[in-house]
Design an enzyme around this catalytic site. Sequence first.
Site, short mmCIF file in Angstrom:
data_model
loop_
_atom_site.label_atom_id
_atom_site.label_comp_id
_atom_site.label_asym_id
_atom_site.label_seq_id
_atom_site.Cartn_x
_atom_site.Cartn_y
_atom_site.Cartn_z
N ASP A 28 134.15 48.43 -14.39
CA ASP A 28 135.45 47.81 -14.15
C ASP A 28 136.28 48.59 -13.14
O ASP A 28 135.96 49.72 -12.78
CB ASP A 28 136.22 47.65 -15.48
CG ASP A 28 136.19 48.92 -16.34
OD1 ASP A 28 135.86 50.00 -15.82
OD2 ASP A 28 136.51 48.83 -17.53
N HIS A 86 137.39 47.03 -27.11
CA HIS A 86 136.97 46.53 -25.79
C HIS A 86 135.84 47.37 -25.23
O HIS A 86 135.72 48.56 -25.49
CB HIS A 86 138.15 46.38 -24.81
CG HIS A 86 138.73 47.65 -24.26
ND1 HIS A 86 140.08 47.88 -24.20
CD2 HIS A 86 138.15 48.73 -23.70
CE1 HIS A 86 140.30 49.05 -23.63
NE2 HIS A 86 139.14 49.60 -23.32
N GLU A 143 138.81 42.46 -23.26
CA GLU A 143 139.77 42.56 -24.36
C GLU A 143 139.54 41.44 -25.37
O GLU A 143 139.03 40.37 -24.99
CB GLU A 143 141.20 42.41 -23.80
CG GLU A 143 141.58 43.47 -22.76
CD GLU A 143 142.02 44.78 -23.38
OE1 GLU A 143 141.50 45.16 -24.45
OE2 GLU A 143 142.89 45.43 -22.78
#
Length: 250
Positions: A67, A138, A143
């Site tokens: 990410d 997460h 999420e």
Amino acid sequence: MEILIQPSAASATQLAAEMIAQTLRANPRAVLGLATGHTLEPVYARLAQMHQKLLLDFSGCRTFNLDEYIGLPAADPNSYRSYMNLHLFEKVNIARHNTHLPDGMATHLDAACADYEGRIARIGGIELQLLGIGLNGHIGFNEPPSRSDSRTHVEELSPETIRHNAPQFASPARVPRRAITMGIGTILDSHRCLLLATGAEKADIVAQAVEGPLTGQIPASALQTHFNCTVILDSAAAARVEAQVQTVIS
Ligand code: GLP
């Protein structure tokens, strides 16, 4: 799911680093999926040490991070690109063009997500995906509620995640509200997953993730469906895991 419980955070870290090193030794061109967060900092420190002292070779390896924050330039000290440079890439002999993170500065974010998926697919998929776990369960920045078939996408960060990640920033208001993250489906496509959690703060969420029901409310619970997932815990993070699944390796 294989759960390996170690007596200390140091030995859990060491075991995780050793598994990554084994993957690289077996296949010097391995595609590694990488993650950020405090939990993984000592793993990268150990890998850097293995490079310096044991000549662990990163020259052929390719990496894809889970990410990246949206709106932080790569050079921002809080970008995950900066984190990776600081903790690993500058300390080992990896070629920078072989390191990939989602482009959180892209004008067209959906196109950047599709491009990231395409790059992972073209390289043949991820051999070993390293993961931490957030306090709300997460993985990456998926999420709750999450979908188990999601691909790389833009995610709104939860207030809890923003609070948890705020100390690195000058003020909580500076924490980006969105990120690009590999989806749960992207993560589950990896040939092997390796989740590391240490510390008492993670004990509740770890137990829910590894033994609780499969639910999008605990995104990490999707890892129970992966055919080759190893979870490494220190005894503090494992405190609420049922005794019968515990394996202690010293
Ligand atoms: C961030 C990252 C996650 C990481 C989590 C836990 O939110 N996006 O990939 O697992 O932090 O971080 P820590 O190890 O600091 O608890």
